[in-house]
Motif scaffolding. Structure first.
Motif, short mmCIF file in Angstrom:
data_model
loop_
_atom_site.label_atom_id
_atom_site.label_comp_id
_atom_site.label_asym_id
_atom_site.label_seq_id
_atom_site.Cartn_x
_atom_site.Cartn_y
_atom_site.Cartn_z
N UNK A 195 0.83 -1.21 0.00
CA UNK A 195 0.00 0.00 0.00
C UNK A 195 0.86 1.26 0.00
N UNK A 196 1.95 1.24 0.78
CA UNK A 196 2.84 2.40 0.82
C UNK A 196 3.49 2.62 -0.55
N UNK A 197 3.81 1.53 -1.24
CA UNK A 197 4.36 1.65 -2.60
C UNK A 197 3.39 2.40 -3.52
N UNK A 198 2.11 2.21 -3.25
CA UNK A 198 1.08 2.86 -4.08
C UNK A 198 0.71 4.24 -3.56
N UNK A 199 1.38 4.67 -2.48
CA UNK A 199 1.09 5.97 -1.91
C UNK A 199 -0.14 5.99 -1.01
N UNK A 200 -0.62 4.82 -0.63
CA UNK A 200 -1.83 4.71 0.19
C UNK A 200 -1.44 4.52 1.66
N UNK A 241 9.65 1.14 -6.28
CA UNK A 241 8.64 0.39 -7.03
C UNK A 241 8.62 0.83 -8.49
N UNK A 242 8.74 2.13 -8.71
CA UNK A 242 8.76 2.67 -10.08
C UNK A 242 9.99 2.19 -10.85
N UNK A 285 11.80 -0.52 -10.30
CA UNK A 285 11.71 -1.96 -10.58
C UNK A 285 10.74 -2.22 -11.73
N UNK A 286 9.62 -1.51 -11.71
CA UNK A 286 8.63 -1.67 -12.78
C UNK A 286 9.21 -1.25 -14.12
N UNK A 287 10.04 -0.19 -14.11
CA UNK A 287 10.66 0.31 -15.35
C UNK A 287 11.92 -0.47 -15.72
N UNK A 288 12.26 -1.53 -14.91
CA UNK A 288 13.45 -2.36 -15.13
C UNK A 288 14.75 -1.55 -15.12
N UNK A 289 14.77 -0.49 -14.31
CA UNK A 289 15.99 0.30 -14.13
C UNK A 289 16.76 -0.31 -12.95
N UNK A 290 17.40 -1.44 -13.28
CA UNK A 290 18.00 -2.28 -12.24
C UNK A 290 19.13 -1.59 -11.48
N UNK A 291 20.14 -1.02 -12.14
CA UNK A 291 21.24 -0.39 -11.38
C UNK A 291 20.75 0.71 -10.45
N UNK A 292 19.81 1.54 -10.96
CA UNK A 292 19.28 2.63 -10.15
C UNK A 292 18.53 2.09 -8.92
N UNK A 293 17.81 0.98 -9.11
CA UNK A 293 17.06 0.37 -8.00
C UNK A 293 18.01 -0.12 -6.91
N UNK A 294 19.09 -0.80 -7.32
CA UNK A 294 20.05 -1.31 -6.34
C UNK A 294 20.77 -0.17 -5.62
N UNK A 295 21.06 0.91 -6.33
CA UNK A 295 21.70 2.07 -5.70
C UNK A 295 20.79 2.68 -4.63
N UNK A 296 19.49 2.72 -4.91
CA UNK A 296 18.53 3.28 -3.94
C UNK A 296 18.46 2.40 -2.69
N UNK A 337 14.91 -2.92 1.74
CA UNK A 337 15.08 -4.35 1.49
C UNK A 337 13.84 -5.15 1.87
N UNK A 338 13.00 -4.58 2.76
CA UNK A 338 11.81 -5.29 3.22
C UNK A 338 10.60 -5.06 2.31
N UNK A 339 10.73 -4.22 1.30
CA UNK A 339 9.58 -3.87 0.46
C UNK A 339 9.33 -4.94 -0.61
N UNK A 340 8.08 -5.05 -1.08
CA UNK A 340 7.78 -6.01 -2.16
C UNK A 340 8.64 -5.77 -3.40
N UNK A 341 8.90 -4.50 -3.72
CA UNK A 341 9.69 -4.20 -4.92
C UNK A 341 11.11 -4.77 -4.79
N UNK A 342 11.70 -4.63 -3.61
CA UNK A 342 13.04 -5.15 -3.39
C UNK A 342 13.06 -6.67 -3.48
N UNK A 343 12.03 -7.29 -2.91
CA UNK A 343 11.94 -8.76 -2.96
C UNK A 343 11.80 -9.23 -4.41
#
Length: 704
Positions: A347-352, A387-388, A390-401, A409-415
């Motif tokens: 829900x937090x990933x969705x801003x809710x 989440x954005x 990971x969805x956009x497949x911007x892998x290096x940027x996601x790992x840097x974040x 690391x506990x978020x669904x996107x990270x998993x």
């Protein structure tokens, strides 16, 4: 968030307190004793030493017996203490004149059989509570004694010193079974694990656990931001409560060594904590003592858990924070936590965030749940951003974040991101195994997405350049040749990052746990089977060897029991303290314990011959020689004390003999002072040996 039963008011800071079935007693730093009845009304108040200098706010020099309504109190400026009976009006039982310097710490044992006194000269003395007679002394430390604590079964006495050393005495056997150093001064000790382990709080905010049977210290955890001042074990021994100088009360989970809650209880420091059945007594600096019901609403709370009425939990925890320490609640939260936060984080990933807050609303008075939620909610922007990416497949940027904000690391996107990496790596590994140009290029394409991720670069290089090693490793695992597999991992450390390796490690740890359970249950056939299987797992080498030793020691012990081989039984028990907790051993030792109590009475009457006759069956058993010798030493001291009244004693000869057997200890020095023979003692130049009794046969009389 504490359910307060009452609040007791004293003139100044309470430095000791105790609860009995019909009364509560307090003692403040002005030497004033207070007694309250069952309705918490003051029924008695008296200042025992009105002209003494005020005691230190956090002194540990005053203590009450939990059984006999006796207390110990120091003189602030003299090497002396008072042993008082407080059942009606304070009555002197004994003056304690043994301390070399001022009394710094005192403690009664749980059944009131003993009390201990620690002084500023680093001396710790153990006394027989009923008579006030000295039983034994610890080896002196170079600085004052900071803490004394008995185990609940009276067997062990912990003594800690300002020099950061701690010693544990076995009172049954009269031997010091452990000695170790801590990083800072120990302020308090609490026994748990059925008296097999101790938790220690230190001045620097550290929390440490020491396991007595294993002689093993767990690593330091700096849990506390303030100076911890007092510690007490909860009834089920799963948590300890720690009072703080900043006025907080902290609950620590003994299994995980993590804080379960940290709640402000007062605006001034907590000086004492005492738990009496379901009541916690909290003394604080400004003269208030809080009485808290730690089990308020517990039955209703556990019923709500059983029928999953979680909406009722919030209000109950809000009224009594101790409910979060319930075993039932712990088990419920372990089951609930992961799926709950999977939904919350999604829900937090969705801003809710508001919807996420509604999900945790039934648990908003649980510190652990709300801490996790608030940390994630505060990072809402980064959660959404990940989440954005990971969805956009911007892998290096996601790992840097994730590297910048580890909580992600506990978020669904990270998993999801890590799962995708593992799938890509495994797929590339399969392609590389084909060992042809096309497959190799396809593997490179799959891994290209991760080439800019620093932490993945060594693994990518390894699978592309060392695929033969992976093939060899997988082959060894499939054939269960684990010894060769771990040898290969030693040569090729990158294999340790492989999913296969992580699964093997997890499996081996579970099997090690089953091995320990089998040993603990004395299921030797099962233990031997697991031991044989785990032999190749070199990652477990240290724990494996300890388990192996424990298994074969137990096998030898029970074999000796079957043969009634007393010497082997006691020889093994001397070197392996865990054996002393077996019912079969306790039955044997209880007989010795009963004899020891009889012998103590004989020692106080200086009847050495009867002591020797009583223990004749135990001659030659090294486990008991220290205890028997300590009883004879007491008998010799009393023999000399009685002889001094009659006169005509060759003190140089008597003291010389005593020093040869037992050294020049506090007991002898104190006796020489009492009978005005200190100069004679000082003139004797013979070598002092505390263990001399192990070299020479002890005589029936020390005087002839």
């Amino acid at each position: 968030m504490f359910y307060q039963l009452d609040r007791l008011v004293s003139d100044t800071t309470v430095v000791a307190l105790e609860a009995y079935d019909d009364a509560i007693v307090l003692f403040d730093k002005n030497y004033t004793l207070y007694r309250y009845n069952e309705e918490c009304k003051m029924t008695y108040k008296q200042t025992i030493l009105p002209n003494q200098e005020q005691l230190h706010t956090y002194t540990k020099s005053v203590s009450f017996s939990p059984v006999t309504k006796h207390m110990l109190a120091p003189f602030a400026d003299k090497p002396m203490g008072l042993h008082l009976d407080i059942a009606v009006k304070p009555t002197l039982v004994n003056k304690l004149t043994q301390p070399r310097k001022t009394v710094e710490t005192t403690a009664f044992s749980s059944e009131g059989s003993y009390f201990a006194v620690g002084d500023a000269a680093g001396r710790t003395n153990l006394f027989h509570a009923a008579t006030g007679n000295l039983v034994t002394s610890f080896l002196p430390r170079p600085d004052y004694i900071s803490c004394l604590q008995f185990s609940s079964n009276e067997r062990f006495l912990v003594s800690s010193s300002y020099d950061k050393s701690t010693t544990i005495l076995d009172t049954i056997l009269n031997i010091e079974i452990a000695a170790f150093k801590t990083n800072d001064v120990v302020e308090g000790v609490a026994f748990f694990n059925d008296n097999h382990s101790i938790a220690m709080i230190q001045r620097n905010g550290a929390f440490q656990i020491y396991h007595i049977d294993e002689r093993h210290m767990e690593s330091d955890k700096n849990l506390f931001v303030s100076w911890p001042t007092a510690i007490v074990t909860m009834k089920d021994e799963r948590h300890v409560l720690v009072g703080m100088k900043n006025g907080s009360l902290v609950a620590v989970n003994l299994e995980t060594q993590e804080i379960a809650f940290d709640e402000k209880i007062t605006n001034s420091g907590v000086t004492q904590l005492v738990r009496h059945e379901n009541m916690l007594m909290v003394a604080q600096e400004k003269g208030y003592t809080l009485l808290i019901d730690i089990e308020h609403d517990l039955e209703e709370f556990e019923n709500a858990l059983k029928i999953k009425e979680h909406h009722r939990l919030k209000d109950m925890i809000g009224e009594n924070i101790f409910l979060v320490l319930s075993k039932d609640y712990d088990e419920e939260m372990i089951e609930l936590y992961e799926p709950l936060f999977k939904k919350v984080n999604a829900l937090i990933e969705q801003g809710k965030v508001d919807e996420a807050r509604e999900l945790v609303e039934p648990y908003e008075n649980d510190p652990k749940i709300m801490k996790s939620f608030e940390m994630m909610a505060q990072n809402e922007h980064h959660v959404k951003k990940l989440a954005e990416l990971v969805k956009a497949k911007k892998v290096p940027e996601a790992y840097m974040l994730i590297e910048k904000y580890p909580i992600l690391k506990e978020t669904p996107a990270s998993i999801t991101l890590e799962r995708q990496w593992q799938q890509a790596f495994n797929k590339a590994k399969v392609l590389c195994k084909k060992n042809d140009v096309v497959s190799f290029k396809d593997a490179q394409k799959i891994l290209a997405t991760y080439e800019r991720v620093v932490e993945k670069q060594p693994l990518i290089h390894a699978v592309l350049k060392n695929i033969k090693v992976y093939i060899q490793a997988d082959d060894l695992v499939s054939k269960k040749q684990f010894k060769a597999y771990f040898a290969l991992v030693q040569k090729a450390p990158f294999l340790a990052e492989n999913e296969v390796h992580k699964n093997i490690i997890e499996m081996s740890k579970k099997l090690l746990g089953k091995l320990k359970q089998a040993i603990h249950a004395n299921d030797f056939a099962k233990a031997k089977e697991l031991l044989a299987f785990l032999t190749p797992f070199t990652n477990l080498e240290q724990d494996y060897n300890k388990a192996k030793q424990s298994l074969f020691v137990r096998i030898s012990f029970f074999d000796a029991l079957r043969k009634n081989d007393i010497n082997t039984i006691f020889s093994l028990a001397k070197d392996h303290t865990e054996l002393r907790h077996f019912r079969e051993y306790e039955e044997i030792e209880n007989k010795f314990k009963t004899l020891s109590k009889q012998a103590l009475d004989m020692a106080f009457k200086s009847d050495t011959q009867s002591i020797m006759q009583l223990f004749e069956p135990y001659r030659g058993i090294t486990l008991f020689e220290d205890k028997i010798a300590s009883l004879i030493k007491i008998s010799y001291i009393n023999e000399m004390r009685q002889a001094a009244k009659a006169g005509g004693v060759d003190w140089e000869n008597a003291f010389t003999r005593f020093i040869t057997y037992f050294g020049r200890g506090d007991e002898l020095i104190h006796l020489a002072q009492q009978i005005n023979q200190l100069e004679v003692l000082k003139s004797i130049k013979v070598n002092s040996d505390r263990q001399g009794f192990k070299k020479y046969e002890l005589p029936v009389s020390i005087l002839s």
